[in-house]
Design a protein around this motif. Structure first.
Motif, mmCIF file in Angstrom:
data_model
loop_
_atom_site.group_PDB
_atom_site.id
_atom_site.type_symbol
_atom_site.label_atom_id
_atom_site.label_comp_id
_atom_site.label_asym_id
_atom_site.label_seq_id
_atom_site.Cartn_x
_atom_site.Cartn_y
_atom_site.Cartn_z
ATOM 1 N N ALA A 506 0.851 -1.185 0.000
ATOM 2 C CA ALA A 506 0.000 0.000 0.000
ATOM 3 C C ALA A 506 0.888 1.236 0.000
ATOM 4 O O ALA A 506 2.104 1.139 0.181
ATOM 5 C CB ALA A 506 -0.924 0.003 1.224
ATOM 6 N N ASP A 507 0.263 2.391 -0.209
ATOM 7 C CA ASP A 507 1.060 3.629 -0.236
ATOM 8 C C ASP A 507 1.120 4.311 1.129
ATOM 9 O O ASP A 507 1.560 5.450 1.227
ATOM 10 C CB ASP A 507 0.527 4.586 -1.299
ATOM 11 C CG ASP A 507 -0.841 5.155 -0.960
ATOM 12 O OD1 ASP A 507 -1.511 4.573 -0.083
ATOM 13 O OD2 ASP A 507 -1.243 6.161 -1.572
ATOM 14 N N LEU A 537 -6.337 5.477 -0.232
ATOM 15 C CA LEU A 537 -5.286 4.491 0.004
ATOM 16 C C LEU A 537 -5.141 3.627 -1.244
ATOM 17 O O LEU A 537 -6.097 2.972 -1.677
ATOM 18 C CB LEU A 537 -5.641 3.612 1.209
ATOM 19 C CG LEU A 537 -4.597 2.581 1.635
ATOM 20 C CD1 LEU A 537 -3.347 3.288 2.181
ATOM 21 C CD2 LEU A 537 -5.161 1.635 2.694
ATOM 22 N N VAL A 538 -3.951 3.665 -1.832
ATOM 23 C CA VAL A 538 -3.656 2.813 -2.976
ATOM 24 C C VAL A 538 -3.135 1.481 -2.454
ATOM 25 O O VAL A 538 -2.156 1.446 -1.688
ATOM 26 C CB VAL A 538 -2.620 3.471 -3.907
ATOM 27 C CG1 VAL A 538 -2.292 2.548 -5.077
ATOM 28 C CG2 VAL A 538 -3.136 4.811 -4.414
ATOM 29 N N ASP A 564 -11.306 -4.067 -11.892
ATOM 30 C CA ASP A 564 -11.031 -3.610 -10.527
ATOM 31 C C ASP A 564 -10.142 -2.372 -10.480
ATOM 32 O O ASP A 564 -10.039 -1.713 -9.455
ATOM 33 C CB ASP A 564 -10.396 -4.732 -9.708
ATOM 34 C CG ASP A 564 -11.456 -5.657 -9.119
ATOM 35 O OD1 ASP A 564 -12.650 -5.445 -9.417
ATOM 36 O OD2 ASP A 564 -11.094 -6.573 -8.361
ATOM 37 N N SER A 565 -9.490 -2.046 -11.609
ATOM 38 C CA SER A 565 -8.692 -0.816 -11.635
ATOM 39 C C SER A 565 -9.578 0.419 -11.572
ATOM 40 O O SER A 565 -9.099 1.520 -11.282
ATOM 41 C CB SER A 565 -7.825 -0.776 -12.895
ATOM 42 O OG SER A 565 -8.647 -0.820 -14.059
ATOM 43 N N LEU A 566 -10.875 0.250 -11.835
ATOM 44 C CA LEU A 566 -11.843 1.342 -11.717
ATOM 45 C C LEU A 566 -12.875 1.018 -10.638
ATOM 46 O O LEU A 566 -14.054 1.362 -10.753
ATOM 47 C CB LEU A 566 -12.535 1.587 -13.057
ATOM 48 C CG LEU A 566 -11.658 2.173 -14.165
ATOM 49 C CD1 LEU A 566 -12.439 2.259 -15.465
ATOM 50 C CD2 LEU A 566 -11.130 3.552 -13.769
ATOM 51 N N SER A 567 -12.413 0.367 -9.598
ATOM 52 C CA SER A 567 -13.298 -0.023 -8.498
ATOM 53 C C SER A 567 -12.782 0.551 -7.198
ATOM 54 O O SER A 567 -11.607 0.945 -7.082
ATOM 55 C CB SER A 567 -13.404 -1.545 -8.404
ATOM 56 O OG SER A 567 -13.954 -2.080 -9.583
ATOM 57 N N MET A 568 -13.649 0.579 -6.191
ATOM 58 C CA MET A 568 -13.303 1.099 -4.874
ATOM 59 C C MET A 568 -13.796 0.140 -3.803
ATOM 60 O O MET A 568 -14.857 -0.480 -3.949
ATOM 61 C CB MET A 568 -13.951 2.467 -4.617
ATOM 62 C CG MET A 568 -13.654 3.535 -5.631
ATOM 63 S SD MET A 568 -14.490 5.105 -5.205
ATOM 64 C CE MET A 568 -16.211 4.646 -5.390
ATOM 65 N N VAL A 569 -13.012 0.037 -2.737
ATOM 66 C CA VAL A 569 -13.460 -0.614 -1.507
ATOM 67 C C VAL A 569 -13.458 0.460 -0.430
ATOM 68 O O VAL A 569 -12.453 1.166 -0.254
ATOM 69 C CB VAL A 569 -12.549 -1.786 -1.117
ATOM 70 C CG1 VAL A 569 -12.966 -2.358 0.234
ATOM 71 C CG2 VAL A 569 -12.579 -2.877 -2.178
ATOM 72 N N MET A 621 -7.044 0.651 -6.614
ATOM 73 C CA MET A 621 -5.926 -0.027 -7.269
ATOM 74 C C MET A 621 -5.549 0.806 -8.476
ATOM 75 O O MET A 621 -6.283 0.827 -9.468
ATOM 76 C CB MET A 621 -6.306 -1.442 -7.694
ATOM 77 C CG MET A 621 -6.404 -2.409 -6.541
ATOM 78 S SD MET A 621 -6.424 -4.117 -7.111
ATOM 79 C CE MET A 621 -4.814 -4.235 -7.861
ATOM 80 N N ASP A 622 -4.453 1.556 -8.351
ATOM 81 C CA ASP A 622 -4.045 2.484 -9.411
ATOM 82 C C ASP A 622 -2.618 2.148 -9.826
ATOM 83 O O ASP A 622 -1.658 2.416 -9.097
ATOM 84 C CB ASP A 622 -4.130 3.921 -8.902
ATOM 85 C CG ASP A 622 -3.975 4.931 -10.023
ATOM 86 O OD1 ASP A 622 -3.382 4.578 -11.065
ATOM 87 O OD2 ASP A 622 -4.433 6.076 -9.861
ATOM 88 N N ASN A 623 -2.464 1.564 -11.017
ATOM 89 C CA ASN A 623 -1.140 1.140 -11.473
ATOM 90 C C ASN A 623 -0.220 2.307 -11.811
ATOM 91 O O ASN A 623 0.978 2.117 -11.999
ATOM 92 C CB ASN A 623 -1.285 0.230 -12.703
ATOM 93 C CG ASN A 623 -1.930 -1.096 -12.352
ATOM 94 O OD1 ASN A 623 -1.772 -1.595 -11.243
ATOM 95 N ND2 ASN A 623 -2.671 -1.666 -13.299
ATOM 96 N N SER A 624 -0.794 3.518 -11.899
ATOM 97 C CA SER A 624 0.045 4.676 -12.208
ATOM 98 C C SER A 624 0.743 5.225 -10.978
ATOM 99 O O SER A 624 1.647 6.061 -11.093
ATOM 100 C CB SER A 624 -0.813 5.783 -12.841
ATOM 101 O OG SER A 624 -1.760 6.282 -11.897
ATOM 102 N N LEU A 625 0.316 4.767 -9.804
ATOM 103 C CA LEU A 625 0.921 5.217 -8.540
ATOM 104 C C LEU A 625 1.707 4.080 -7.902
ATOM 105 O O LEU A 625 1.337 2.913 -8.025
ATOM 106 C CB LEU A 625 -0.168 5.713 -7.577
ATOM 107 C CG LEU A 625 -1.030 6.875 -8.080
ATOM 108 C CD1 LEU A 625 -2.150 7.148 -7.102
ATOM 109 C CD2 LEU A 625 -0.176 8.124 -8.284
ATOM 110 N N GLY A 626 2.762 4.428 -7.218
ATOM 111 C CA GLY A 626 3.586 3.401 -6.603
ATOM 112 C C GLY A 626 3.150 3.086 -5.179
ATOM 113 O O GLY A 626 2.302 3.767 -4.592
ATOM 114 N N TYR A 627 3.733 2.025 -4.653
ATOM 115 C CA TYR A 627 3.513 1.658 -3.255
ATOM 116 C C TYR A 627 4.711 2.150 -2.445
ATOM 117 O O TYR A 627 5.807 2.363 -2.967
ATOM 118 C CB TYR A 627 3.381 0.147 -3.097
ATOM 119 C CG TYR A 627 2.295 -0.470 -3.949
ATOM 120 C CD1 TYR A 627 0.995 -0.014 -3.893
ATOM 121 C CD2 TYR A 627 2.588 -1.531 -4.817
ATOM 122 C CE1 TYR A 627 0.000 -0.583 -4.657
ATOM 123 C CE2 TYR A 627 1.596 -2.108 -5.589
ATOM 124 C CZ TYR A 627 0.311 -1.629 -5.513
ATOM 125 O OH TYR A 627 -0.679 -2.179 -6.276
#
Length: 804
Positions: A506-507, A537-538, A564-569, A621-627
């Motif tokens: 996570a970030d 939170l990523v 799921d890349s365009l989903s939220m929990v 879940m955003d692949n453009s941002l790092g953990y």
């Protein structure tokens, strides 16, 4: 004459060496403990006081009115500082500040160092002297870097490095930077720590967010022009707010938010940078409180007070043995002033010797004290002229009061009464009882404080936080690899280890890890005509599973679903914000108008510590941002073995990056650092205060028994029982304890109540804490005086009358 006073003092003190040793022991311990506590307190109060501009140096924050009440906002957007300086008059200097860890290398040598991105005014605002290199604007040139002496020595083994080039990793790419200046090492009193400085326009995503007012990631510090007050600054920023925060204000009006007392929806404010460590926020307003260091200083004063009381009581206790001496000297022509000076010299001698011994003892215990109380204070803290003068005056007052009172009491005694060798029973009784009550009150106050603090910390440490804190290891991605690559390699390395149950990332961390960092990201958006805010939170797959979060609706992120890349929990609190009967029906347009669907709801968990209520949080879940952090769930039966394998795997993946792993329960404990230190201080202070009080109570019991020896003998002759005599002798003490309990309990309750107010989750403050404290004090008092009292009650009445 002076030599004679000293010689007589030494002779008299040696003659009563048992009492002299008890006095010196008690005072030495008191001076030792008080000195260490004063060092700790003054060191904490010295935080950031070394900056030359400290009296006019401020940190910017905003108070935002929301539907749920005013909230503070400290982080600022990239265009804020230069625009503020251009549009708001009265700002002399200003600097942005963004701190993070980065990989720095020189050849094959790689280190993870603290990097701060700052503006050109930074070194004019803060007193971090340049020792070598450019002194005016060392960050003015492109690709310039400023190092501290420590970081230069860590990289090169010397600080003669101006002009050399180092490689700094920025967004997974190493770039060359030229060293333009070396700063003097950051003093430990600084709340701001760094190894190197870069220009702020080198910071990540600087160009992308150059004109973005909705992305905040750094702090802003400024110095006001001469004659400009903070109130004037606040008033001058209102036009600035109306221009650049119009959308925020319009949203507040739409949502029915109430304005503040000045009619503002969004107000910029300042608080002194020198008070940063003592600043907290309540109702969106900064509040400065020095409670912690003042409590430590107060305990030091209480300990010195108790030791002084003991000295007075023990001096009076031994006065009966010196009455005939005083009467004889008066008969031979000694004046009252001469007797006073003689007796006072004895007190000064004891105090001086005790101070020396206490200081030596404190010096020997300093290392252990620094470790136990997590302070870097040393005896150098006391060497400042104003501190030395204050300590000298304090010691002088103590000797005058504690040593002067017994000396005055004895020297004023009439010659005939002195020759009779009898000190009237009522002499000093009122003062003695007052001092006893104060001693008991202090004991009850400290003991009850210890009980409340310990109970609160124990409650917080064992409270269910909503996630698995005992079997999850977290550590930062602090190497040269990007976080996705590092995470995949970690999974591959540990996938066949039976002790490792799950891996994710996570970030943001939970609690404070060994790297000491912890932050959160807040984003705002509109939903059905209302403005909502949530912590963002990523996360990677398996976050919910690894952390042991409980799903109450829907599902978590799953590799089987490409959407799921365009989903939220979201958590339960965020679900309530949406106001839908079924939160899984929520769809939100965020950012670039991409539509995100809620696929799951987790039970609320404390992701921001226990001083705050659970707030809304949304996982993406955003692949453009790092953990930034990895999380590994381990088998509780083989936790140590699993930890070692995680460490080995990380060293294989990132051989030049230190492994900073810790279990989440350790991270949570770090958030309670101040509370644990405060508990340790109060507990230690309670123990020392009780020990010193016992010495004083023993002396008082001797006074009472000596004064009532004849009465005890007569009562035994006329048939008094031992039990009756015990009740008679102990009854006065019990009354004093009850009175002390009545005085101390309201004070202890009020202090405990105010302290617990800082916590959203806290114990119930009940009367039992204070009853237990009173009983402990009573038992300790009775045990202390019981020996002498029982001995007096059992003594042969003939001996009692003969002695009298």
């Amino acid at each position: 004459m002076v030599f004679n006073y000293i010689k007589l003092a030494c002779r008299n003190l040696w003659k009563d060496r048992v009492f002299t040793c008890l006095n010196i022991l008690g005072l030495s311990v008191a001076f030792c403990v008080a000195t260490l506590l004063i060092i700790s307190s003054l060191d904490e109060l010295a935080t950031d006081q070394f900056h030359e501009e400290k009296d006019n140096l401020y940190k910017v924050y905003a108070t935002e009115q929301t539907v749920k009440g005013p909230k503070e906002a400290i982080s600022r957007p990239i265009p804020f500082a230069p625009t503020l300086q251009n549009e708001v008059p009265g700002i002399e200097k200003i600097s942005r500040h963004l701190e993070m860890n980065t990989l720095v290398s020189d050849g094959d040598k790689e280190l993870i160092l603290d990097l701060s991105y700052v503006d050109q005014d930074f070194l004019q605002l803060f007193t971090f002297p340049v020792l070598k290199g450019e002194t005016d604007s060392p960050l003015a040139k492109k690709s310039s870097v400023v190092l501290t002496q420590k970081s230069a020595n860590m990289l090169f083994g010397t600080d003669e490095v101006v002009g050399k080039t180092i490689m700094i990793q920025k967004e997974n790419v190493k770039e060359p930077f030229t060293i333009t200046a070396i700063l003097k090492d950051i003093p430990h009193e600084s709340s701001m720590g760094f190894h190197l400085l870069l220009a702020f326009d080198e910071s990540p995503n600087y160009k992308e967010n150059l004109n973005a007012w909705n992305s905040r990631n750094h702090s802003v510090y400024l110095k006001l022009s001469k004659g400009v007050t903070t109130q004037q600054f606040e008033e001058r920023t209102r036009a600035f707010v109306a221009k650049h925060y119009k959308e925020t204000i319009d949203d507040a009006k739409r949502d029915g938010v109430s304005v503040d007392v000045n009619g503002q929806y969004y107000q910029f404010r300042l608080f002194p940078f020198a008070e940063s460590e003592f600043t907290s926020f309540k109702g969106g307003i900064a509040n400065v409180s020095h409670t912690m260091p003042y409590i430590v200083l107060g305990i030091a004063i209480l300990i010195l007070f108790i030791a002084s009381v003991n000295f007075i009581n023990m001096s009076v206790a031994k006065s009966g043995q010196r009455l005939r001496e005083i009467g004889m000297r008066k008969t031979l022509g000694a004046s009252q002033s001469q007797l006073f000076i003689q007796l006072w010299v004895e007190s000064i001698f004891i105090f001086t010797l005790s101070l020396v011994l206490g200081s030596l003892l404190g010096y020997g215990l300093l290392g252990d004290f620094q470790t136990l109380f997590r302070t870097e204070g040393s005896f150098e803290t006391l060497l400042r002229p104003q501190i030395l003068m204050m300590l000298f005056v304090t010691i002088l007052l103590i000797t005058i009061i504690a040593g002067g009172y017994p000396a005055l009491l004895l020297s004023k005694l009439g010659t005939l009464k002195a020759l009779k060798g009898k000190l009237e029973a009522k002499a000093g009784t009122q003062l003695r009882n007052t001092l006893i009550i104060i001693q008991f009150s202090i004991a009850i106050l400290l003991i009850s404080g210890t009980l409340v603090l310990s109970s609160q910390i124990n409650y917080l440490r064992h409270k269910d936080l909503g996630f698995d804190k005992n079997n999850v290891v977290s550590f930062p991605f602090n190497g040269s690899l990007d976080s996705y690559t590092a995470l995949n390699r970690l999974r591959n390395s540990l996938q066949n280890e039976p002790e490792v149950l799950s891996i994710t990332a996570a970030d943001n961390n939970l609690g404070y890890g060994r790297d000491g960092s912890g932050y959160t990201s807040v984003s705002g958006f509109d939903y059905e005509g209302r403005g909502l805010k949530t912590h963002s939170l990523v996360v990677d797959y398996d976050y919910i599973k690894t952390l042991g979060l409980e799903l109450v609706a829907g599902r978590g992120f799953n590799r089987a679903f490409s959407t799921d890349s365009l989903s939220m929990v979201i958590n339960e609190t965020m679900a309530k914000e949406y106001g839908k009967e079924n939160p899984l029906d929520v769809t939100v347009a965020i950012g670039d108008s991409s539509r995100y669907n809620v696929i799951g709801v987790v039970k609320d968990y404390n992701f921001r510590g226990l001083k705050r209520q659970v707030e809304p949080i949304t996982m993406f879940m955003d692949n453009s941002l790092g953990y930034y952090y990895a999380f590994v769930q381990v088998d509780p039966k083989n936790a140590i073995s699993a930890y070692d394998k995680i460490e080995k795997a990380w060293k294989d993946i990132e051989p030049n990056a230190p492994f900073l792993g810790s279990f989440l329960d350790e991270n949570i404990d770090r958030t309670l650092k101040k509370e644990k230190v405060l508990t340790t201080i109060i507990t230690s202070g309670s123990i020392v205060a009780i020990i010193l009080s016992c010495i004083g109570l023993f002396a008082i019991s001797m006074i009472m028994v000596n004064q009532r020896t004849k009465e005890i003998g007569v009562r035994k002759i006329v048939g008094a029982s031992i039990t009756g005599l015990m009740k008679l002798l102990l009854g006065d003490f019990i009354k004093l304890v009850i009175l002390a309990f009545v005085i101390a309990t309201p004070v202890a309750w009020w202090l405990s109540y105010k302290w617990l107010e800082e916590y959203s989750y806290k114990i119930s403050l009940n009367f039992g804490f204070f009853v237990v404290a009173g009983l402990i004090t009573l038992v300790i008092a009775l045990l202390t005086i019981g020996y002498k009292t029982i001995k007096a009650a059992l003594q042969n009445p003939v001996e009692s009358l003969r002695t009298e």
